[in-house]
Design a protein around this motif. Structure first.
Motif, PDB file in Angstrom:
ATOM      1  N   ILE A  49      84.445  26.343  51.542  1.00 32.87           N
ATOM      2  CA  ILE A  49      84.590  27.064  50.280  1.00 32.87           C
ATOM      3  C   ILE A  49      83.456  28.080  50.128  1.00 32.87           C
ATOM      4  O   ILE A  49      83.683  29.262  49.870  1.00 32.87           O
ATOM      5  CB  ILE A  49      84.608  26.093  49.079  1.00 32.87           C
ATOM      6  N   MET A  63      91.296  28.475  46.675  1.00 35.99           N
ATOM      7  CA  MET A  63      90.379  28.040  47.726  1.00 35.99           C
ATOM      8  C   MET A  63      89.659  26.743  47.349  1.00 35.99           C
ATOM      9  O   MET A  63      89.483  25.855  48.173  1.00 35.99           O
ATOM     10  CB  MET A  63      89.369  29.168  47.984  1.00 35.99           C
ATOM     11  N   SER A  64      89.264  26.637  46.080  1.00 39.51           N
ATOM     12  CA  SER A  64      88.492  25.452  45.696  1.00 39.51           C
ATOM     13  C   SER A  64      89.349  24.344  45.077  1.00 39.51           C
ATOM     14  O   SER A  64      88.849  23.262  44.801  1.00 39.51           O
ATOM     15  CB  SER A  64      87.381  25.857  44.715  1.00 39.51           C
ATOM     16  N   ALA A 114      94.598  33.266  55.353  1.00 40.85           N
ATOM     17  CA  ALA A 114      93.238  32.747  55.570  1.00 40.85           C
ATOM     18  C   ALA A 114      92.952  31.559  54.655  1.00 40.85           C
ATOM     19  O   ALA A 114      92.390  30.548  55.083  1.00 40.85           O
ATOM     20  CB  ALA A 114      92.209  33.849  55.351  1.00 40.85           C
ATOM     21  N   VAL A 115      93.364  31.656  53.402  1.00 45.89           N
ATOM     22  CA  VAL A 115      93.136  30.560  52.449  1.00 45.89           C
ATOM     23  C   VAL A 115      93.956  29.326  52.845  1.00 45.89           C
ATOM     24  O   VAL A 115      93.473  28.189  52.768  1.00 45.89           O
ATOM     25  CB  VAL A 115      93.457  31.017  51.004  1.00 45.89           C
ATOM     26  N   LYS A 135      84.500  25.960  60.314  1.00 45.55           N
ATOM     27  CA  LYS A 135      85.221  24.750  59.927  1.00 45.55           C
ATOM     28  C   LYS A 135      85.703  23.988  61.167  1.00 45.55           C
ATOM     29  O   LYS A 135      85.548  22.763  61.262  1.00 45.55           O
ATOM     30  CB  LYS A 135      86.406  25.100  59.025  1.00 45.55           C
ATOM     31  N   TYR A 194      79.502  24.368  45.133  1.00 48.03           N
ATOM     32  CA  TYR A 194      79.811  23.574  46.320  1.00 48.03           C
ATOM     33  C   TYR A 194      78.678  23.506  47.346  1.00 48.03           C
ATOM     34  O   TYR A 194      78.866  23.027  48.452  1.00 48.03           O
ATOM     35  CB  TYR A 194      81.112  24.065  46.969  1.00 48.03           C
ATOM     36  N   VAL A 241      94.822  28.470  55.844  1.00 47.58           N
ATOM     37  CA  VAL A 241      94.184  27.860  57.016  1.00 47.58           C
ATOM     38  C   VAL A 241      92.988  27.020  56.561  1.00 47.58           C
ATOM     39  O   VAL A 241      92.831  25.862  56.963  1.00 47.58           O
ATOM     40  CB  VAL A 241      93.727  28.941  58.026  1.00 47.58           C
ATOM     41  N   LEU A 242      92.161  27.591  55.691  1.00 44.64           N
ATOM     42  CA  LEU A 242      90.935  26.902  55.281  1.00 44.64           C
ATOM     43  C   LEU A 242      91.195  25.686  54.402  1.00 44.64           C
ATOM     44  O   LEU A 242      90.485  24.692  54.471  1.00 44.64           O
ATOM     45  CB  LEU A 242      89.993  27.878  54.573  1.00 44.64           C
ATOM     46  N   THR A 243      92.209  25.756  53.551  1.00 42.00           N
ATOM     47  CA  THR A 243      92.495  24.613  52.676  1.00 42.00           C
ATOM     48  C   THR A 243      93.398  23.596  53.381  1.00 42.00           C
ATOM     49  O   THR A 243      93.595  22.489  52.873  1.00 42.00           O
ATOM     50  CB  THR A 243      93.212  25.046  51.374  1.00 42.00           C
ATOM     51  N   GLU A 244      93.976  24.003  54.508  1.00 44.67           N
ATOM     52  CA  GLU A 244      94.910  23.156  55.251  1.00 44.67           C
ATOM     53  C   GLU A 244      96.115  22.742  54.414  1.00 44.67           C
ATOM     54  O   GLU A 244      96.603  21.608  54.504  1.00 44.67           O
ATOM     55  CB  GLU A 244      94.213  21.922  55.829  1.00 44.67           C
TER      56      GLU A 244
END
Ligand code: ATP
Ligand code: MG
Lengths: 140, 115
Positions: free
Chosen positions: A45, B44-45, B64-65, A27, A118, B67-70
Motif C-alpha cells: 500500500i 488499494m487500502s 496495477a491495483v 511484493k 500503513y 495485482v497488488l490487492t490480489e
C-alpha cells in the motif's frame, strides 16, 4: 537472513502503463522471502501510493528498498516540484490532481494519509522546486 | 451475520451473474468477497485478496491495483469499457476482467446472495 537485501527502481514519469510495477516487484520478492502477509500488505500500500505520486505529481523518480531481518525500509526520491504545504497535503481528501488525472481514478487525496497509516516510520522531506523524499519503514 | 464463507470459481460466478468475460483468465482463482469503488487509493487500502472488485475503471491503473490487492477479478459495471492497453496488461498479469450491464448496487446485492 544475515545480510540485508537491496532493491533499486527507476520510476518513469511518462509511462503510465508501468506505474505500480516497482511495488508489484517488491511484493513478489517479499512473498518469496516468506514475510508475513500483514507486513507485505503494508509495504504494498505505502509503496504503491508513493510510486504513483512520483508518476502523477513529480515526473518520476527513484526508489530504494532494503529488506532486513526486522524491517523493510523504503526511500522514494523525486526531483519534481516539491510540496508547498505538507500539513495540508497530509490531510485526507486534499489533492491537486488535475481533471485528466482524476478521470483515471487518482485524486482521492488518500495517498499520503495511507502511506502514514500503513507504515511504522514515516518521514517526508520536501523543498519547492527541488523535490520530495519519503523515508518509510515497515516492521516485520 | 453470515457465519460461513462460500467461495466461487470465476467461471461459475460469471455464468450465474450473466457477466461478459473480457479477458482470458485463470479459473483456479476463487471469489470470496466483494468491494465497490472507483477511487484507486481507497480500493488499494480496502479491497481484500479474493474480492470481486466492482468499478467503472477499465484502465491500466486498475490492473496495477488488482495485482497488488490480489482481488479475484474486476467487474466493469454499467458496461464501462476496458481499454485495449489495459486488456493486454491484464492478460499478461493474469487479471480477469468481467463486464455487467447492471450498476454496482444491483450487482453487489446479487453477489451477496451468491457468496
Ligand atoms: N511526490 C510529490 N511531488 C509533488 N507533490 C506531491 C507529491 N506527492 C504528493 N504531492 C501533493 O500532495 C497532494 C496529496 O497527495 P496524495 O497522494 O495524498 O493525494 P493524490 O495523489 O492527490 O490523490 P490519491 O493519492 O488519493 O490518488 C497531491 O495532490 C499533490 O499536490
Ligand atoms: Mg497520491
Amino acid at each position: 537472513m544475515a545480510d540485508s537485501i537491496r532493491l533499486h527502481y527507476d520510476v518513469s514519469g511518462t509511462d503510465f502503463t508501468l506505474a505500480g510495477a516497482a511495488s508489484s516487484d517488491v511484493k513478489r520478492t517479499l512473498k518469496q522471502l516468506g514475510i508475513s502477509p500483514d507486513a507485505i500488505r503494508n509495504v504494498a500500500i505505502a509503496m504503491y501510493e508513493g510510486e504513483i505520486n512520483m508518476v502523477i505529481h513529480a515526473g518520476g523518480g527513484e526508489i530504494d528498498v532494503e529488506i532486513t531481518e526486522n524491517d523493510i525500509r523504503m526511500v522514494l526520491e523525486d526531483h519534481g516540484p516539491g510540496i508547498e504545504n505538507v500539513e495540508l497535503a497530509m490531510k485526507e481528501g486534499y489533492s491537486t490532481a488535475p481533471d485528466n488525472i482524476r478521470s483515471l481514478g487518482f485524486g482521492a487525496g488518500m495517498g499520503l494519509p495511507n502511506i502514514k497509516k500503513y507504515t511504522d516510520d514515516f518521514r517526508i522531506e520536501t523543498q519547492l522546486g527541488v523535490g520530495t523524499k519519503l523515508i518509510l519503514k515497515v516492521n516485520i | 451475520m453470515k457465519m460461513w464463507v462460500k467461495k466461487m470459481k470465476i467461471k461459475d460466478f460469471a455464468e450465474k451473474l450473466e457477466l461478459k468475460v473480457l479477458t482470458a483468465y485463470d479459473d483456479s482463482k476463487e471469489i470470496k468477497g466483494c468491494y465497490c469503488g472507483d477511487l484507486l487509493s481507497w480500493v488499494m487500502s480496502r479491497a481484500k485478496e479474493g474480492d470481486a472488485w466492482l468499478t467503472v475503471m477499465g484502465n491500466v491503473n486498475a490492473v496495477a491495483v488488482a495485482v497488488l490487492t490480489e482481488c479475484a477479478c474486476i467487474v466493469l459495471t454499467e458496461n464501462a469499457s476496458l481499454d485495449e492497453q489495459a486488456k493486454q496488461k491484464a492478460e499478461m498479469q493474469g487479471v480477469c476482467f468481467l463486464q455487467s450491464s447492471e450498476n454496482a448496487y444491483e450487482l453487489a446485492v446479487k453477489i451477496s446472495e451468491l457468496i
